[in-house]
Design a protein around this motif. Sequence first.
Motif, PDB file in Angstrom:
ATOM      1  N   MET A  39       0.854  -1.188   0.000  1.00 34.41           N
ATOM      2  CA  MET A  39       0.000   0.000   0.000  1.00 34.41           C
ATOM      3  C   MET A  39       0.884   1.229   0.000  1.00 34.41           C
ATOM      4  N   SER A  40       0.486   2.272  -0.709  1.00 37.09           N
ATOM      5  CA  SER A  40       1.304   3.468  -0.796  1.00 37.09           C
ATOM      6  C   SER A  40       1.301   4.227   0.514  1.00 37.09           C
ATOM      7  N   LEU A  41       2.247   5.134   0.640  1.00 36.95           N
ATOM      8  CA  LEU A  41       2.225   6.035   1.772  1.00 36.95           C
ATOM      9  C   LEU A  41       1.024   6.951   1.644  1.00 36.95           C
ATOM     10  N   PRO A  42       0.501   7.455   2.751  1.00 34.96           N
ATOM     11  CA  PRO A  42      -0.635   8.350   2.672  1.00 34.96           C
ATOM     12  C   PRO A  42      -0.328   9.622   1.902  1.00 34.96           C
ATOM     13  N   VAL A  43       0.933  10.026   1.872  1.00 38.01           N
ATOM     14  CA  VAL A  43       1.310  11.216   1.115  1.00 38.01           C
ATOM     15  C   VAL A  43       2.354  10.817   0.099  1.00 38.01           C
ATOM     16  N   VAL A  79      10.366  -0.153  10.006  1.00 38.26           N
ATOM     17  CA  VAL A  79      10.163   1.082   9.249  1.00 38.26           C
ATOM     18  C   VAL A  79      10.114   0.791   7.752  1.00 38.26           C
ATOM     19  N   ASP A  80       9.123   1.373   7.099  1.00 42.13           N
ATOM     20  CA  ASP A  80       8.946   1.241   5.656  1.00 42.13           C
ATOM     21  C   ASP A  80      10.259   1.518   4.931  1.00 42.13           C
ATOM     22  N   ALA A  81      10.728   0.531   4.182  1.00 37.66           N
ATOM     23  CA  ALA A  81      12.024   0.639   3.518  1.00 37.66           C
ATOM     24  C   ALA A  81      11.926   1.056   2.058  1.00 37.66           C
ATOM     25  N   ARG A  82      10.733   1.402   1.585  1.00 37.76           N
ATOM     26  CA  ARG A  82      10.593   1.806   0.189  1.00 37.76           C
ATOM     27  C   ARG A  82      11.293   3.133  -0.077  1.00 37.76           C
ATOM     28  N   THR A  83      11.652   3.349  -1.328  1.00 39.62           N
ATOM     29  CA  THR A  83      12.431   4.534  -1.679  1.00 39.62           C
ATOM     30  C   THR A  83      11.674   5.825  -1.409  1.00 39.62           C
ATOM     31  N   LYS A 130      13.622   8.024   5.407  1.00 34.28           N
ATOM     32  CA  LYS A 130      14.641   7.114   5.900  1.00 34.28           C
ATOM     33  C   LYS A 130      14.813   7.273   7.418  1.00 34.28           C
ATOM     34  N   VAL A 131      15.299   6.217   8.048  1.00 37.25           N
ATOM     35  CA  VAL A 131      15.483   6.235   9.503  1.00 37.25           C
ATOM     36  C   VAL A 131      16.416   7.376   9.912  1.00 37.25           C
ATOM     37  N   GLU A 132      17.455   7.644   9.105  1.00 37.04           N
ATOM     38  CA  GLU A 132      18.392   8.720   9.440  1.00 37.04           C
ATOM     39  C   GLU A 132      17.668  10.064   9.506  1.00 37.04           C
ATOM     40  N   GLU A 133      16.681  10.260   8.623  1.00 41.29           N
ATOM     41  CA  GLU A 133      15.897  11.493   8.652  1.00 41.29           C
ATOM     42  C   GLU A 133      14.968  11.519   9.864  1.00 41.29           C
ATOM     43  N   MET A 134      14.391  10.369  10.173  1.00 42.60           N
ATOM     44  CA  MET A 134      13.507  10.290  11.341  1.00 42.60           C
ATOM     45  C   MET A 134      14.269  10.590  12.627  1.00 42.60           C
ATOM     46  N   MET A 135      15.530  10.235  12.648  1.00 38.05           N
ATOM     47  CA  MET A 135      16.334  10.457  13.850  1.00 38.05           C
ATOM     48  C   MET A 135      16.474  11.937  14.179  1.00 38.05           C
ATOM     49  N   LYS A 136      16.198  12.798  13.188  1.00 35.75           N
ATOM     50  CA  LYS A 136      16.254  14.239  13.429  1.00 35.75           C
ATOM     51  C   LYS A 136      15.006  14.725  14.167  1.00 35.75           C
ATOM     52  N   LYS A 137      13.998  13.852  14.264  1.00 31.16           N
ATOM     53  CA  LYS A 137      12.799  14.169  15.037  1.00 31.16           C
ATOM     54  C   LYS A 137      13.065  13.750  16.485  1.00 31.16           C
ATOM     55  N   PRO A 138      13.176  14.702  17.412  1.00 32.88           N
ATOM     56  CA  PRO A 138      13.540  14.364  18.804  1.00 32.88           C
ATOM     57  C   PRO A 138      12.625  13.325  19.438  1.00 32.88           C
ATOM     58  N   THR A 139      11.344  13.389  19.127  1.00 28.40           N
ATOM     59  CA  THR A 139      10.410  12.451  19.749  1.00 28.40           C
ATOM     60  C   THR A 139      10.606  11.027  19.235  1.00 28.40           C
ATOM     61  N   PHE A 140      11.113  10.895  18.031  1.00 28.69           N
ATOM     62  CA  PHE A 140      11.413   9.566  17.495  1.00 28.69           C
ATOM     63  C   PHE A 140      12.739   9.076  18.067  1.00 28.69           C
ATOM     64  N   VAL A 184      15.588  -0.978  15.448  1.00 29.73           N
ATOM     65  CA  VAL A 184      14.796  -0.479  14.328  1.00 29.73           C
ATOM     66  C   VAL A 184      15.257  -1.217  13.076  1.00 29.73           C
ATOM     67  N   TYR A 185      14.319  -1.879  12.406  1.00 31.00           N
ATOM     68  CA  TYR A 185      14.666  -2.737  11.278  1.00 31.00           C
ATOM     69  C   TYR A 185      13.755  -2.436  10.083  1.00 31.00           C
ATOM     70  N   PRO A 186      14.133  -2.902   8.892  1.00 30.56           N
ATOM     71  CA  PRO A 186      13.327  -2.592   7.707  1.00 30.56           C
ATOM     72  C   PRO A 186      12.010  -3.356   7.666  1.00 30.56           C
ATOM     73  N   TRP A 187      11.013  -2.678   7.148  1.00 31.09           N
ATOM     74  CA  TRP A 187       9.740  -3.302   6.789  1.00 31.09           C
ATOM     75  C   TRP A 187       9.613  -3.218   5.275  1.00 31.09           C
ATOM     76  N   HIS A 188       9.582  -4.366   4.635  1.00 32.64           N
ATOM     77  CA  HIS A 188       9.551  -4.396   3.161  1.00 32.64           C
ATOM     78  C   HIS A 188       8.104  -4.333   2.660  1.00 32.64           C
ATOM     79  N   ALA A 189       7.509  -3.152   2.825  1.00 33.22           N
ATOM     80  CA  ALA A 189       6.156  -2.934   2.326  1.00 33.22           C
ATOM     81  C   ALA A 189       6.163  -3.080   0.806  1.00 33.22           C
ATOM     82  N   GLU A 190       5.112  -3.622   0.266  1.00 35.10           N
ATOM     83  CA  GLU A 190       4.981  -3.883  -1.172  1.00 35.10           C
ATOM     84  C   GLU A 190       6.022  -4.883  -1.674  1.00 35.10           C
ATOM     85  N   GLU A 191       6.451  -5.788  -0.806  1.00 37.99           N
ATOM     86  CA  GLU A 191       7.260  -6.919  -1.287  1.00 37.99           C
ATOM     87  C   GLU A 191       6.409  -7.724  -2.266  1.00 37.99           C
ATOM     88  N   ARG A 192       7.054  -8.328  -3.222  1.00 36.47           N
ATOM     89  CA  ARG A 192       6.297  -9.102  -4.215  1.00 36.47           C
ATOM     90  C   ARG A 192       5.607 -10.292  -3.549  1.00 36.47           C
TER      91      ARG A 192
END
Length: 342
Positions: free
Chosen positions: A1-5, A282-286, A290-300, A311-319
């Motif tokens: 399923m796609s991201l909401p945005v 965490v959703d690993a789709r392109t 990315k987790v590195e960007e999320m790490m800039k959110k203090p609450t995360f 924290v590990y990858p979630w392969h959403a939309e795997e075949r």
Amino acid sequence: MSLPVLSRRGVLAVGLGAALFALAACGGQPETTSPAAGAASPAAAEAGPWTFTDDRGKKIDLPKRPTRVVAQVGAAAALWDFGVRPIAVFGPHRLKDGSKDPQVGPVDITKVESLGNVWDEFNVEKYISLQPELLVSGMYTAEKDTLWYVPEKSAATIEQVAPTLGVRLVGKTLPEVIGRYGEIAAALGADLNAPDVTAAKAKFEAAGKALPTPEAKKLKIMVMAGGPDSLWVADPKDHVDVGHFKELGLDVVVPEKVDETGFWQTLSWENADTYEADVILVDARTQSMKVEEMMKKPTFAKLPAVKAGQVYPWHAEERYSYQGYASVLEELAANLAKAKKL
């Protein structure tokens, strides 16, 4: 399923109706692809009519088994593992550096035509020129029969070119979705008893049995995706892979207030700690943050699972094939084996 945005990138389909009219008026056929594009199936098309009823209840009747199959990348990847070779794909299959997008799986993108690589991009003129006999795509809605990555503005024209086959990706179990792609592949001439297929099925089943160890079942797992302003917690009911993790015995977070459109609960980053979790997938789709960007959110960054490095990858939309999800389950088992109850 796609991201909401998702970024919406439009493409103009100028003159497509005229192109269809011209082809019909001339009585000719559009230019075909080169032989290198391959056939839809390793087996030759059987003589006589071909019939298939898809998950919309739509019955497809053709004079012979289709061999010129076009598929959304998720469907193409699943069919490829079962032995079917589409001639063209649409949806995320090529990264900016020219390499393969993971969503296209085993598909050899040098041997298939590309009709579009991002949301709302579908080259209908090129599609017409390929002389397709069938289009296959998943459907992420239970009520509407919207084909994934088929632009709404071009859907009517695309339907006129060749029959479309929809595969429902919600309201089913993971084995049911994989099995459905197997049925489609068999109808297209694939051998479900081929050694690669039977070995992959055995591997998938073994990985499922091995995943829910006593230690893994003690872990609270949150599955999520992130964006600039919000994070989304996946609902196992609408994500068949996450639902499968839960069915296998893992303790997956079930959001309390799912969005009206289903699939997720949307939270502001200020409320990232709404659910306690020992492990975060965490959703690993392109297109996902990315987790590195999320790490800039203090609450995360201050979440216990994040601080513990769990924290590990979630392969959403795997075949949806045995090969695809055998690997997913094995990787998840390896990651959970490293995690501890917090």
